[in-house]
Write an enzyme that holds these catalytic residues in place. Structure first.
Site, PDB file in Angstrom:
ATOM      1  N   HIS A   1      -7.266   0.746  -6.361  1.00  0.00           N
ATOM      2  CA  HIS A   1      -7.333  -0.228  -5.178  1.00  0.00           C
ATOM      3  C   HIS A   1      -8.046  -1.864  -5.718  1.00  0.00           C
ATOM      4  O   HIS A   1      -9.050  -1.853  -5.614  1.00  0.00           O
ATOM      5  CB  HIS A   1      -8.317   0.279  -4.025  1.00  0.00           C
TER       6      HIS A   1
ATOM      7  N   CYS B   1     -16.390   0.608   0.593  1.00  0.00           N
ATOM      8  CA  CYS B   1     -15.395   0.029   0.910  1.00  0.00           C
ATOM      9  C   CYS B   1     -14.805  -0.076   2.279  1.00  0.00           C
ATOM     10  O   CYS B   1     -14.127  -0.917   2.649  1.00  0.00           O
ATOM     11  CB  CYS B   1     -14.073   0.492   0.028  1.00  0.00           C
TER      12      CYS B   1
ATOM     13  N   ARG C   1     -13.114  -9.613   1.717  1.00  0.00           N
ATOM     14  CA  ARG C   1     -11.766  -9.324   1.269  1.00  0.00           C
ATOM     15  C   ARG C   1     -10.769 -10.316   1.427  1.00  0.00           C
ATOM     16  O   ARG C   1      -9.749 -10.750   1.107  1.00  0.00           O
ATOM     17  CB  ARG C   1     -11.198  -7.837   2.226  1.00  0.00           C
TER      18      ARG C   1
ATOM     19  N   ASP D   1     -17.850   6.300  -0.788  1.00  0.00           N
ATOM     20  CA  ASP D   1     -16.423   6.244  -0.179  1.00  0.00           C
ATOM     21  C   ASP D   1     -16.606   7.681   0.610  1.00  0.00           C
ATOM     22  O   ASP D   1     -17.307   8.634   0.355  1.00  0.00           O
ATOM     23  CB  ASP D   1     -15.463   6.257  -1.269  1.00  0.00           C
TER      24      ASP D   1
ATOM     25  N   ARG E   1       1.076  -1.192  -0.120  1.00  0.00           N
ATOM     26  CA  ARG E   1       0.145  -0.211   0.015  1.00  0.00           C
ATOM     27  C   ARG E   1       0.827   1.226  -0.032  1.00  0.00           C
ATOM     28  O   ARG E   1       1.750   1.469   1.115  1.00  0.00           O
ATOM     29  CB  ARG E   1      -0.781  -0.137   1.337  1.00  0.00           C
TER      30      ARG E   1
ATOM     31  N   GLN F   1      -9.840  -4.535  -3.586  1.00  0.00           N
ATOM     32  CA  GLN F   1     -11.017  -3.992  -3.055  1.00  0.00           C
ATOM     33  C   GLN F   1     -11.947  -4.258  -4.103  1.00  0.00           C
ATOM     34  O   GLN F   1     -13.337  -4.840  -3.846  1.00  0.00           O
ATOM     35  CB  GLN F   1     -11.020  -2.575  -2.698  1.00  0.00           C
TER      36      GLN F   1
END
Ligand code: CP
Length: 337
Positions: free
Chosen positions: A133, A272, A300, A231, A106, A136
């Site tokens: 991402h 998310c 996930r 988000d 990340r 995700q």
């Protein structure tokens, strides 16, 4: 010398068919896990997890996935290694590649993960950058397939993302249009997806039969949506913009019960996470019957298992019993002297 690694940096690097294979693998691993039968396909393997920013879901899901698969994960927390500071990204990538079987990263800048991948000799999995991402959104599509109306083909699914053009928005726009789905981004003009993203998504849609709509009309955007996704409106480093952003999004673009009432009864809510409750979404929606946010989060874990197996398992070396016995014998012989 093993073959060059394949990395998971952007869903655009993969065909629709290959993404479908990964989605199928997520399902197989989820079912195995639910039966307490997760296969130890990565026994003895190690994952280096580089984080330049904090994380709950990505960190926990990758570490637990590795454990369930029989491997081991190292959490290299923000600021803990020399990456790009006292050591070049190339040196970090080369060195870590000699010690682990796969790297999850990340990074603040997308270029950092690209540079890591360019220099690593093991697979690199993008765990979020300032651009995208991908882990995700593979999880998100899997979750949508689980929660769609019975029998509804993927090519008829309508996904509406409301709010800022975040890294999750960019990735979701790409994968939905790759898969032939109908993606809408609803936001005030200033916060809408940039033209460069739209061009990629439109090309995806032209090839897949999907579509892309970008609009400031949030009521129209939810009217026939199967999934409504939002988000955060601001992130670390955007604190000075909070008053402007709040004024632009609130109240029109907040996902609340009044907005959900304008969507079809079957429409589901996704996020998310982390979420700012009471900002981009209300508690009533987060905790309401149409919310699938915790199923989405759980997925996930199953997604990371599938990605790790898909990219790492074919590269692992397993010695024959004869070769293993030969080496063990030599070492035991040495120790007995
Ligand atoms: N959705 C997501 O990536 O969450 P984390 O920041 O907690 O990893």
């Amino acid at each position: 010398m093993s073959s060059p690694p394949r990395h998971f940096i952007d869903t655009q690097d993969f065909s629709r068919e290959e993404l479908l294979r990964i989605l199928e693998l997520i399902g197989l691993l989820k079912e195995a896990d639910k039966d307490g039968a997760c296969p130890k396909l990565l026994a003895g393997a190690s994952l280096g997890m580089i984080f330049e920013e904090p994380s709950t879901r990505t960190r926990v899901s990758f570490e637990v996935a590795m454990t369930k698969l029989g491997g081991h994960a190292l959490y290299l927390k923000p600021g803990e290694i020399h990456l790009g500071q006292r050591e070049s990204i190339r040196d970090t990538a080369e060195v870590i590649s000699r010690m682990v079987d796969v790297i999850e990263a990340r990074t603040l800048k997308h270029k950092t993960v690209l540079d890591l991948a360019a220099n690593a000799t093991v697979p690199v999995i993008n765990g979020l950058t300032d651009y995208n991402h991908p882990t995700q959104v593979v999880c998100d599509v899997f979750t949508m397939l689980e929660h769609r109306q019975a029998g509804k083909p993927m090519g008829e699914l309508k996904v509406t993302f409301i709010g800022d053009a975040t890294n999750v928005c960019s990735s979701l726009m790409m994968i939905c249009t790759q898969m032939g789905m109908h993606f809408t981004h609803a936001a005030p003009e200033r916060y809408q997806a940039p033209q460069a993203w739209r061009q990629i998504a439109q090309a995806n849609a032209a090839a897949s039969g999907g579509s892309l709509t970008v609009t400031d009309d949030v009521d129209a955007a939810v009217r026939d949506a199967d999934f409504i996704y939002t988000d955060l409106w601001w992130w670390i480093g955007q604190e000075a913009e909070i008053p402007d952003r709040r004024a632009a999004f609130m109240p029109t673009y907040q996902v609340n019960e009044a907005l959900l009432a304008k969507a079809p009864a079957h429409a589901k809510f996704m996020h998310c996470l982390p979420a700012s409750r009471g900002v981009e979404v209300t508690d009533a929606v987060m905790d309401g019957p149409r919310s699938i946010i915790y199923d989405q989060s759980e997925n996930r874990l199953h997604t990371e298992k599938a990605l790790l197996v898909y990219f790492v398992q074919p590269r692992l070396k397993t010695a024959s019993p004869e070769l293993a016995a030969y080496h063990r014998g030599r070492i035991e012989d040495f120790l007995s002297r």
